[in-house]
Design a protein around this motif. Structure first.
Motif, PDB file in Angstrom:
ATOM      1  N   TRP A  80     -58.217 -43.488  17.706  1.00 44.06           N
ATOM      2  CA  TRP A  80     -57.381 -44.422  18.115  1.00 44.06           C
ATOM      3  C   TRP A  80     -58.328 -44.519  19.637  1.00 44.06           C
ATOM      4  O   TRP A  80     -58.460 -43.582  20.105  1.00 44.06           O
ATOM      5  CB  TRP A  80     -56.077 -44.173  18.845  1.00 44.06           C
ATOM      6  CG  TRP A  80     -55.077 -44.203  17.676  1.00 44.06           C
ATOM      7  CD1 TRP A  80     -55.056 -44.874  16.344  1.00 44.06           C
ATOM      8  CD2 TRP A  80     -53.854 -43.574  17.612  1.00 44.06           C
ATOM      9  NE1 TRP A  80     -53.850 -44.721  15.585  1.00 44.06           N
ATOM     10  CE2 TRP A  80     -53.164 -43.873  16.520  1.00 44.06           C
ATOM     11  CE3 TRP A  80     -53.158 -42.609  18.432  1.00 44.06           C
ATOM     12  CZ2 TRP A  80     -51.795 -43.412  16.147  1.00 44.06           C
ATOM     13  CZ3 TRP A  80     -51.816 -42.259  17.950  1.00 44.06           C
ATOM     14  CH2 TRP A  80     -51.285 -42.678  16.660  1.00 44.06           C
TER      15      TRP A  80
ATOM     16  N   THR B  89     -58.112 -48.380  25.765  1.00 44.07           N
ATOM     17  CA  THR B  89     -58.876 -49.198  26.685  1.00 44.07           C
ATOM     18  C   THR B  89     -58.297 -48.950  27.868  1.00 44.07           C
ATOM     19  O   THR B  89     -58.666 -49.655  29.185  1.00 44.07           O
ATOM     20  CB  THR B  89     -58.598 -50.664  26.323  1.00 44.07           C
ATOM     21  OG1 THR B  89     -57.045 -50.841  26.285  1.00 44.07           O
ATOM     22  CG2 THR B  89     -59.100 -50.918  24.744  1.00 44.07           C
TER      23      THR B  89
ATOM     24  N   TYR C 237     -55.186 -50.502  22.331  1.00 40.22           N
ATOM     25  CA  TYR C 237     -56.106 -49.398  21.725  1.00 40.22           C
ATOM     26  C   TYR C 237     -56.382 -50.330  20.426  1.00 40.22           C
ATOM     27  O   TYR C 237     -55.925 -50.880  19.832  1.00 40.22           O
ATOM     28  CB  TYR C 237     -55.498 -48.064  21.459  1.00 40.22           C
ATOM     29  CG  TYR C 237     -54.204 -47.994  20.761  1.00 40.22           C
ATOM     30  CD1 TYR C 237     -54.387 -47.781  19.116  1.00 40.22           C
ATOM     31  CD2 TYR C 237     -53.008 -48.344  20.874  1.00 40.22           C
ATOM     32  CE1 TYR C 237     -53.450 -47.651  18.425  1.00 40.22           C
ATOM     33  CE2 TYR C 237     -51.845 -48.386  20.014  1.00 40.22           C
ATOM     34  CZ  TYR C 237     -52.123 -48.141  18.738  1.00 40.22           C
ATOM     35  OH  TYR C 237     -51.102 -48.088  17.740  1.00 40.22           O
ATOM     36  N   PHE C 238     -57.674 -49.493  20.021  1.00 43.81           N
ATOM     37  CA  PHE C 238     -58.200 -50.017  18.915  1.00 43.81           C
ATOM     38  C   PHE C 238     -58.118 -48.929  17.821  1.00 43.81           C
ATOM     39  O   PHE C 238     -58.770 -47.966  18.012  1.00 43.81           O
ATOM     40  CB  PHE C 238     -59.974 -50.245  19.023  1.00 43.81           C
ATOM     41  CG  PHE C 238     -60.001 -51.245  19.901  1.00 43.81           C
ATOM     42  CD1 PHE C 238     -60.447 -52.737  19.305  1.00 43.81           C
ATOM     43  CD2 PHE C 238     -60.060 -51.186  21.237  1.00 43.81           C
ATOM     44  CE1 PHE C 238     -60.573 -53.897  20.267  1.00 43.81           C
ATOM     45  CE2 PHE C 238     -60.694 -52.270  21.980  1.00 43.81           C
ATOM     46  CZ  PHE C 238     -60.783 -53.637  21.428  1.00 43.81           C
TER      47      PHE C 238
ATOM     48  N   VAL D 261     -60.389 -51.807  10.904  1.00 50.28           N
ATOM     49  CA  VAL D 261     -60.381 -52.008  12.207  1.00 50.28           C
ATOM     50  C   VAL D 261     -59.315 -52.765  12.701  1.00 50.28           C
ATOM     51  O   VAL D 261     -58.948 -53.750  11.981  1.00 50.28           O
ATOM     52  CB  VAL D 261     -61.693 -52.662  12.750  1.00 50.28           C
ATOM     53  CG1 VAL D 261     -63.038 -51.650  12.429  1.00 50.28           C
ATOM     54  CG2 VAL D 261     -61.971 -54.084  12.243  1.00 50.28           C
TER      55      VAL D 261
ATOM     56  N   TYR E 285     -56.873 -54.015  16.307  1.00 50.30           N
ATOM     57  CA  TYR E 285     -56.476 -53.863  18.024  1.00 50.30           C
ATOM     58  C   TYR E 285     -54.702 -54.039  18.118  1.00 50.30           C
ATOM     59  O   TYR E 285     -54.166 -54.879  17.577  1.00 50.30           O
ATOM     60  CB  TYR E 285     -57.000 -54.956  18.858  1.00 50.30           C
ATOM     61  CG  TYR E 285     -56.800 -54.769  20.383  1.00 50.30           C
ATOM     62  CD1 TYR E 285     -56.914 -54.080  21.086  1.00 50.30           C
ATOM     63  CD2 TYR E 285     -56.099 -56.109  20.765  1.00 50.30           C
ATOM     64  CE1 TYR E 285     -57.000 -53.969  22.411  1.00 50.30           C
ATOM     65  CE2 TYR E 285     -55.928 -55.860  22.211  1.00 50.30           C
ATOM     66  CZ  TYR E 285     -55.998 -54.905  23.088  1.00 50.30           C
ATOM     67  OH  TYR E 285     -55.811 -54.876  24.374  1.00 50.30           O
TER      68      TYR E 285
ATOM     69  N   TYR F 205     -50.556 -57.307  17.783  1.00 52.35           N
ATOM     70  CA  TYR F 205     -51.762 -56.638  16.945  1.00 52.35           C
ATOM     71  C   TYR F 205     -52.170 -57.594  15.742  1.00 52.35           C
ATOM     72  O   TYR F 205     -51.530 -58.696  15.348  1.00 52.35           O
ATOM     73  CB  TYR F 205     -50.962 -55.369  16.165  1.00 52.35           C
ATOM     74  CG  TYR F 205     -50.001 -55.847  14.974  1.00 52.35           C
ATOM     75  CD1 TYR F 205     -50.470 -55.837  13.582  1.00 52.35           C
ATOM     76  CD2 TYR F 205     -48.760 -55.837  15.211  1.00 52.35           C
ATOM     77  CE1 TYR F 205     -49.448 -56.204  12.767  1.00 52.35           C
ATOM     78  CE2 TYR F 205     -47.826 -56.081  14.126  1.00 52.35           C
ATOM     79  CZ  TYR F 205     -48.281 -56.432  13.120  1.00 52.35           C
ATOM     80  OH  TYR F 205     -47.359 -56.368  11.847  1.00 52.35           O
TER      81      TYR F 205
ATOM     82  N   THR G  59     -55.196 -56.652  12.287  1.00 54.82           N
ATOM     83  CA  THR G  59     -56.060 -55.666  11.620  1.00 54.82           C
ATOM     84  C   THR G  59     -56.884 -56.349  10.446  1.00 54.82           C
ATOM     85  O   THR G  59     -56.245 -57.148   9.983  1.00 54.82           O
ATOM     86  CB  THR G  59     -54.943 -54.548  10.973  1.00 54.82           C
ATOM     87  OG1 THR G  59     -54.135 -53.892  11.901  1.00 54.82           O
ATOM     88  CG2 THR G  59     -55.638 -53.422  10.381  1.00 54.82           C
TER      89      THR G  59
END
Length: 370
Positions: free
Chosen positions: A281, A284, A290-291, A314, A316, A327, A329
């Motif tokens: 995780w 930011t 978070y990514f 990946v 966000y 979110y 993905t």
């Protein structure tokens, strides 16, 4: 005050005293995503899916303080397909996931417990297996298109949870992240009768042992489920995480195997899968998004020739508040040999690719907790 009046006053006050020692709450998650999945040779599929960031659910839990450090409580948690409003299946005997008519079932959790500050917690009912907790704790995605739970196979009715179980949790460690040394153990029963070879099908024994420090944790786990057809189905894994400047780094290594060969619908015959995963995780900033990122590899020992798969995901996650996030993905999986894993292994699977083909997909969603 007259004794009779005093007695009636105490009787009237008793429910208030009892309620002060008890608590019951309702909680849940509603998570919806717009999804598009693709599989080589199978085309693409667009849909509205449930549980892209967290599993949609509704739950009830309560606790009563009994005194002298002793308490009793319960938890009932039902999985929801929020795109259709239906419930999710459960397993009454740890041998199949078909015990549901589409209505609400407490398939996720259904247990009562007794807890003491000195000796820990004893649970009776349906609960997560100790081996599952590592898959959950050290996978950055946990659900949705990014999850890497394709490694679960065999008697998958106990891949995540077990019914008819007796569980023990060491003091202060009643979930998946704990501080100091901790232990979790479970036995469960298939509840079959008679003297047939399958009378122990669905019986399970499992444990999880670990340590949680200030900025890291590590745990090893194992679960064995009896099956006359497959032999013992054994899950073993070890996972660890490290918190560094607000970023959480995660690693997972494991093996799932059966005593006998399993004939898969993709044409392969195998009895072992080895896998490893690295993830993180990437924050930011405090209070910001978070990514989540992960990379997984697995290998299956098909007698026809080894098969393997690699998955990259990946995403966000952007918080709108403490309860609501947006979110996105993206995930891609490359299959080799007989394997034909779809990109998503959840309740809303994407198209299965041809053997050795690729699959990809994206989730764009909103999650609200209450």
């Amino acid at each position: 005050m007259h004794p009779s009046k005093l007695m009636w006053s105490l009787m009237a006050l008793a429910p208030c005293l009892a309620s002060a020692q008890s608590s019951v709450s309702v909680y849940g998650v509603v998570d919806m995503a717009i999804s598009s999945y693709h599989g080589t040779g199978s085309g693409s599929k667009q849909m509205l899916t449930s549980s892209g960031n967290q599993a949609s659910r509704i739950g009830f839990k309560g606790q009563e303080i009994l005194g002298d450090g002793l308490s009793a409580g319960f938890e009932l948690e039902a999985g929801l397909n929020t795109d259709s409003g239906t419930g999710q299946p459960t397993s009454a005997d740890n041998q199949k996931n078909t015990d549901s008519g589409g209505g609400l079932t407490f398939n996720r959790k259904a247990y009562v417990y007794l807890q003491n500050n000195d000796w820990g917690q004893l649970r009776l009912g349906r609960d997560y297996t100790p081996a599952f907790w590592n898959l959950f704790a050290y996978d950055p995605f946990r659900v949705g298109v990014g999850i890497s739970s394709q490694v679960v196979y065999g008697t998958t009715a106990t891949g995540f949870r077990a019914s008819n179980s007796i569980g023990y949790f060491s003091p202060g460690c009643y979930s998946f992240q704990c501080k100091g040394a901790f232990f979790q153990g479970m036995v469960a029963f298939g509840e079959n009768g008679g003297n047939a070879p399958s009378r122990h099908d669905g019986d399970l024994h499992a444990f999880r042992l670990g340590y949680g420090g200030e900025n890291f944790d590590v745990a090893i786990a194992s679960a064995t489920t009896k099956s006359a057809a497959y032999g013992d189905y054994i899950q073993r894994n070890i996972g660890a995480s490290y918190l560094w400047q607000g970023h959480r780094l995660m690693g997972l290594l494991g093996q799932n195997r059966t005593s006998n060969l399993v004939n898969f619908k993709d044409g392969g015959s195998a009895n072992r899968i080895n896998f490893w995963q690295l993830g993180a995780w990437i924050s930011t900033g405090p209070g910001k998004g978070y990514f989540p990122v992960s990379y997984m590899q697995l290998r299956r020992n098909d007698v026809q020739g080894a098969s393997s798969a690699r998955k990259l995901a990946v995403g966000y996650v952007h918080p709108l508040s403490k309860r609501t996030v947006l979110y996105g993905t993206y995930a891609h999986i490359s299959n080799k040999g007989a394997l034909r894993f779809p990109v998503s292994s959840g309740s809303a699977q994407g198209p299965e690719p041809v053997a050795g083909g690729n699959a990809s997909g994206v989730d764009l969603g909103i999650r609200h907790i209450f």
